[in-house]
Design a protein around this motif. Structure first.
Motif, PDB file in Angstrom:
ATOM      1  N   PHE A  62     -28.761 -35.851   7.154  1.00  0.00           N
ATOM      2  CA  PHE A  62     -29.463 -35.653   5.996  1.00  0.00           C
ATOM      3  C   PHE A  62     -29.226 -36.164   4.563  1.00  0.00           C
ATOM      4  O   PHE A  62     -29.613 -36.137   4.160  1.00  0.00           O
ATOM      5  N   SER A  63     -28.177 -36.600   4.882  1.00  0.00           N
ATOM      6  CA  SER A  63     -27.718 -37.615   3.660  1.00  0.00           C
ATOM      7  C   SER A  63     -28.378 -38.041   2.633  1.00  0.00           C
ATOM      8  O   SER A  63     -27.901 -39.023   1.513  1.00  0.00           O
ATOM      9  N   GLN A  64     -29.642 -39.057   3.329  1.00  0.00           N
ATOM     10  CA  GLN A  64     -30.458 -39.690   2.216  1.00  0.00           C
ATOM     11  C   GLN A  64     -31.494 -38.955   1.225  1.00  0.00           C
ATOM     12  O   GLN A  64     -32.362 -39.355   0.915  1.00  0.00           O
ATOM     13  N   ASN A  65     -31.555 -37.512   1.118  1.00  0.00           N
ATOM     14  CA  ASN A  65     -31.604 -36.398  -0.239  1.00  0.00           C
ATOM     15  C   ASN A  65     -30.739 -36.626  -1.029  1.00  0.00           C
ATOM     16  O   ASN A  65     -30.935 -36.683  -2.050  1.00  0.00           O
ATOM     17  N   ALA A  66     -29.475 -37.250  -0.850  1.00  0.00           N
ATOM     18  CA  ALA A  66     -28.473 -37.384  -1.744  1.00  0.00           C
ATOM     19  C   ALA A  66     -29.902 -38.598  -2.594  1.00  0.00           C
ATOM     20  O   ALA A  66     -30.125 -39.649  -2.218  1.00  0.00           O
ATOM     21  N   ALA A  67     -29.070 -37.969  -4.571  1.00  0.00           N
ATOM     22  CA  ALA A  67     -30.636 -38.810  -5.574  1.00  0.00           C
ATOM     23  C   ALA A  67     -29.946 -40.744  -5.227  1.00  0.00           C
ATOM     24  O   ALA A  67     -31.053 -41.315  -5.789  1.00  0.00           O
ATOM     25  N   ALA A  68     -28.807 -40.667  -4.741  1.00  0.00           N
ATOM     26  CA  ALA A  68     -28.467 -42.567  -4.438  1.00  0.00           C
ATOM     27  C   ALA A  68     -28.983 -43.343  -3.189  1.00  0.00           C
ATOM     28  O   ALA A  68     -29.239 -44.264  -3.094  1.00  0.00           O
TER      29      ALA A  68
ATOM     30  N   ALA B  72     -31.640 -32.638  -6.232  1.00  0.00           N
ATOM     31  CA  ALA B  72     -31.648 -33.268  -5.088  1.00  0.00           C
ATOM     32  C   ALA B  72     -30.374 -33.154  -4.552  1.00  0.00           C
ATOM     33  O   ALA B  72     -30.385 -33.519  -3.110  1.00  0.00           O
ATOM     34  N   ASP B  73     -29.045 -32.265  -4.448  1.00  0.00           N
ATOM     35  CA  ASP B  73     -27.891 -32.426  -4.036  1.00  0.00           C
ATOM     36  C   ASP B  73     -28.673 -31.308  -3.801  1.00  0.00           C
ATOM     37  O   ASP B  73     -27.689 -30.700  -2.622  1.00  0.00           O
ATOM     38  N   ARG B  74     -29.055 -30.388  -4.271  1.00  0.00           N
ATOM     39  CA  ARG B  74     -29.564 -28.737  -3.276  1.00  0.00           C
ATOM     40  C   ARG B  74     -31.006 -28.761  -2.239  1.00  0.00           C
ATOM     41  O   ARG B  74     -30.228 -28.218  -1.474  1.00  0.00           O
ATOM     42  N   VAL B  75     -31.035 -29.966  -2.376  1.00  0.00           N
ATOM     43  CA  VAL B  75     -32.108 -30.802  -1.349  1.00  0.00           C
ATOM     44  C   VAL B  75     -31.367 -30.953   0.365  1.00  0.00           C
ATOM     45  O   VAL B  75     -31.430 -31.038   1.041  1.00  0.00           O
ATOM     46  N   ALA B  76     -30.092 -31.454  -0.637  1.00  0.00           N
ATOM     47  CA  ALA B  76     -29.189 -32.042   0.290  1.00  0.00           C
ATOM     48  C   ALA B  76     -28.103 -30.768   1.029  1.00  0.00           C
ATOM     49  O   ALA B  76     -28.546 -31.138   2.376  1.00  0.00           O
ATOM     50  N   ALA B  77     -28.139 -30.601   0.188  1.00  0.00           N
ATOM     51  CA  ALA B  77     -27.305 -29.240   0.932  1.00  0.00           C
ATOM     52  C   ALA B  77     -28.309 -28.411   1.525  1.00  0.00           C
ATOM     53  O   ALA B  77     -27.574 -27.739   2.724  1.00  0.00           O
ATOM     54  N   TYR B  78     -29.456 -27.680   1.422  1.00  0.00           N
ATOM     55  CA  TYR B  78     -30.498 -27.456   2.816  1.00  0.00           C
ATOM     56  C   TYR B  78     -30.716 -28.343   3.929  1.00  0.00           C
ATOM     57  O   TYR B  78     -30.752 -27.953   5.372  1.00  0.00           O
ATOM     58  N   ALA B  79     -30.596 -29.442   3.959  1.00  0.00           N
ATOM     59  CA  ALA B  79     -30.561 -30.649   4.839  1.00  0.00           C
ATOM     60  C   ALA B  79     -29.894 -30.226   5.981  1.00  0.00           C
ATOM     61  O   ALA B  79     -29.912 -30.916   7.156  1.00  0.00           O
ATOM     62  N   LYS B  80     -28.597 -30.609   5.094  1.00  0.00           N
ATOM     63  CA  LYS B  80     -27.653 -31.006   5.603  1.00  0.00           C
ATOM     64  C   LYS B  80     -27.454 -28.788   6.474  1.00  0.00           C
ATOM     65  O   LYS B  80     -26.888 -29.152   7.730  1.00  0.00           O
ATOM     66  N   ARG B  81     -27.350 -28.052   5.848  1.00  0.00           N
ATOM     67  CA  ARG B  81     -27.652 -26.885   6.656  1.00  0.00           C
ATOM     68  C   ARG B  81     -28.420 -26.278   8.158  1.00  0.00           C
ATOM     69  O   ARG B  81     -27.816 -26.411   8.999  1.00  0.00           O
ATOM     70  N   LEU B  82     -29.885 -27.564   7.740  1.00  0.00           N
ATOM     71  CA  LEU B  82     -30.411 -27.263   9.487  1.00  0.00           C
ATOM     72  C   LEU B  82     -30.027 -28.441  10.311  1.00  0.00           C
ATOM     73  O   LEU B  82     -29.859 -27.538  11.402  1.00  0.00           O
ATOM     74  N   ALA B  83     -29.272 -29.744   9.434  1.00  0.00           N
ATOM     75  CA  ALA B  83     -28.864 -30.039  10.655  1.00  0.00           C
ATOM     76  C   ALA B  83     -27.785 -29.633  11.001  1.00  0.00           C
ATOM     77  O   ALA B  83     -27.351 -29.607  12.436  1.00  0.00           O
ATOM     78  N   VAL B  84     -26.936 -28.956  11.386  1.00  0.00           N
ATOM     79  CA  VAL B  84     -25.628 -27.922  11.300  1.00  0.00           C
ATOM     80  C   VAL B  84     -25.763 -26.841  12.658  1.00  0.00           C
ATOM     81  O   VAL B  84     -25.609 -26.756  13.762  1.00  0.00           O
TER      82      VAL B  84
ATOM     83  N   ARG C 148     -37.685 -34.245  20.917  1.00  0.00           N
ATOM     84  CA  ARG C 148     -36.660 -32.752  20.769  1.00  0.00           C
ATOM     85  C   ARG C 148     -36.847 -32.751  19.848  1.00  0.00           C
ATOM     86  O   ARG C 148     -36.584 -31.364  19.656  1.00  0.00           O
ATOM     87  N   VAL C 149     -36.102 -33.700  18.978  1.00  0.00           N
ATOM     88  CA  VAL C 149     -34.691 -32.757  18.118  1.00  0.00           C
ATOM     89  C   VAL C 149     -35.787 -32.157  16.534  1.00  0.00           C
ATOM     90  O   VAL C 149     -36.002 -31.513  16.317  1.00  0.00           O
ATOM     91  N   ALA C 150     -37.377 -33.221  16.779  1.00  0.00           N
ATOM     92  CA  ALA C 150     -38.384 -33.398  15.847  1.00  0.00           C
ATOM     93  C   ALA C 150     -38.548 -32.057  16.087  1.00  0.00           C
ATOM     94  O   ALA C 150     -39.295 -31.016  14.805  1.00  0.00           O
ATOM     95  N   LEU C 151     -38.960 -31.471  17.469  1.00  0.00           N
ATOM     96  CA  LEU C 151     -40.114 -30.137  17.476  1.00  0.00           C
ATOM     97  C   LEU C 151     -39.631 -29.218  17.073  1.00  0.00           C
ATOM     98  O   LEU C 151     -39.463 -27.985  16.139  1.00  0.00           O
ATOM     99  N   TRP C 152     -37.899 -29.198  17.524  1.00  0.00           N
ATOM    100  CA  TRP C 152     -36.351 -27.667  17.203  1.00  0.00           C
ATOM    101  C   TRP C 152     -36.809 -28.072  15.482  1.00  0.00           C
ATOM    102  O   TRP C 152     -37.051 -26.867  14.891  1.00  0.00           O
ATOM    103  N   LEU C 153     -36.751 -28.678  14.432  1.00  0.00           N
ATOM    104  CA  LEU C 153     -36.740 -28.845  13.118  1.00  0.00           C
ATOM    105  C   LEU C 153     -38.058 -28.767  12.554  1.00  0.00           C
ATOM    106  O   LEU C 153     -38.127 -27.670  11.418  1.00  0.00           O
ATOM    107  N   ARG C 154     -39.278 -29.184  13.151  1.00  0.00           N
ATOM    108  CA  ARG C 154     -40.444 -28.883  12.782  1.00  0.00           C
ATOM    109  C   ARG C 154     -40.725 -26.829  13.089  1.00  0.00           C
ATOM    110  O   ARG C 154     -41.095 -26.144  11.758  1.00  0.00           O
ATOM    111  N   GLU C 155     -40.153 -26.390  13.910  1.00  0.00           N
ATOM    112  CA  GLU C 155     -40.305 -25.037  14.488  1.00  0.00           C
ATOM    113  C   GLU C 155     -39.173 -24.345  12.839  1.00  0.00           C
ATOM    114  O   GLU C 155     -39.467 -23.046  12.814  1.00  0.00           O
ATOM    115  N   ARG C 156     -38.071 -24.789  12.487  1.00  0.00           N
ATOM    116  CA  ARG C 156     -36.936 -24.230  12.292  1.00  0.00           C
ATOM    117  C   ARG C 156     -37.417 -24.447  10.341  1.00  0.00           C
ATOM    118  O   ARG C 156     -37.868 -23.639   9.521  1.00  0.00           O
TER     119      ARG C 156
END
Length: 298
Positions: A223-229, A184-196, A147-155
């Motif tokens: 979303f943290s798995q987008n961090a470079a480490a 990677a830090d920009r990607v992680a920030a965007y992913a966090k924004r969508l998680a919020v 259900r969450v994946a479908l929301w994320l797909r649309e977003r």
């Protein structure tokens, strides 16, 4: 006596082939090696290509000792590619890059899960994909993750980004997005924004913080798995669970129709048929023409 085999001109000692690694199914190490050599090799190698690998080792099966290693294991053959990866400004880290079938079989003989970052070895910290790890807190299951994946797909689609799904091989779901290279830090920030945003729109279903007390009955959008480490289970790797489950690519129709966890649980034995039917469902991640730019920060 340990049998010696030759793979693409490389001599390999493959040990303990009759050892049962997964008691629940009786799956032996030899069967695991067959899965990697015959069933998964082409698709898995494409997703391992040019990415430093972290290994989760479980040499005595899922009930034995498990440990992560990023450094090349002792005895790594000289012909296995090693990448110098920056750990921080003053230190380089050395990691294996699995580039060919011989290297894959050498690594699989160690009994490992394969985990890779969202960036490639020649561009450390510059992500070419984004990941959302959807992790259910009991009694939630992969059904709620869908259900969450479908929301994320649309977003994501609203921002011009395509998404592709795979099971984690454990209890959750991963969504992957091909990107034009971005820090990677920009990607992680965007992913966090969508998680919020997901938590705001689906407050009874989603949590974006890792705090354990918040997670029962909800899906943690990690979303943290987008961090470079950080790294994520590589598509097609087997997992160190009770059964030889694979981190299996799935169709959006399967995500849309999922009503029970069993519908999105795939074993090593299932993967040959799925690859024959669908090919590599995550192939678009490997096509530069599918990559899209990361949206600008608001």
């Amino acid at each position: 006596m340990t049998p010696i085999t030759e793979v693409e001109g490389r001599r390999l000692a493959l040990s303990n082939l009759d050892k049962v690694l997964y008691p629940a199914t009786g799956t032996t190490k030899g069967e695991v090696l067959h899965y990697y050599a015959v069933t998964a090799a082409d698709a898995l190698l494409a997703h391992l290509h040019n990415r430093p690998v972290s290994f989760l080792r479980y040499p005595d099966g899922p009930d034995g000792q498990r440990f992560f290693t990023k450094n090349p294991p002792p005895g790594t053959p000289s012909w296995v590619r090693i990448a110098e990866v920056p750990r921080h400004a003053a230190q380089q880290n050395r990691q294996v890059v699995v580039q060919d079938l011989a290297s894959l079989m050498w690594a699989a003989n160690l009994v490992v899960e394969f985990h890779t970052p969202q960036w490639q070895a020649d561009a450390p910290g510059i992500a070419d994909r984004m990941v959302f790890d959807l992790d259910p807190g009991a009694p939630a299951t992969v059904v709620e993750c869908c259900r969450v994946a479908l929301w994320l797909r649309e977003r994501l689609a609203a921002d011009g980004l395509p998404a592709y799904g795979k099971t984690s091989g454990s209890k959750g779901l991963h969504l992957l997005v091909p990107l034009e290279p971005a820090p990677a830090d920009r990607v992680a920030a965007y992913a966090k924004r969508l998680a919020v945003e997901a938590e705001r729109d689906l407050p009874d279903l989603v949590v974006h913080r890792m705090t354990r007390a918040l997670r029962p009955g909800k899906v943690f959008v990690d979303f943290s798995q987008n961090a470079a480490a950080k790294t994520t289970a590589t598509p097609y790797t087997l997992r160190a669970g009770a059964e030889p489950t694979a981190s299996a690519p799935v169709t959006w129709a399967e995500i849309e129709d999922c009503r029970t966890p069993a519908e999105l649980a795939f074993l090593a034995a299932d993967m040959a048929g799925r690859l024959e039917r669908y090919g590599d469902l995550l192939g678009p991640l490997l096509d530069p023409d599918r990559a899209r730019p990361l949206p600008a920060a608001p």
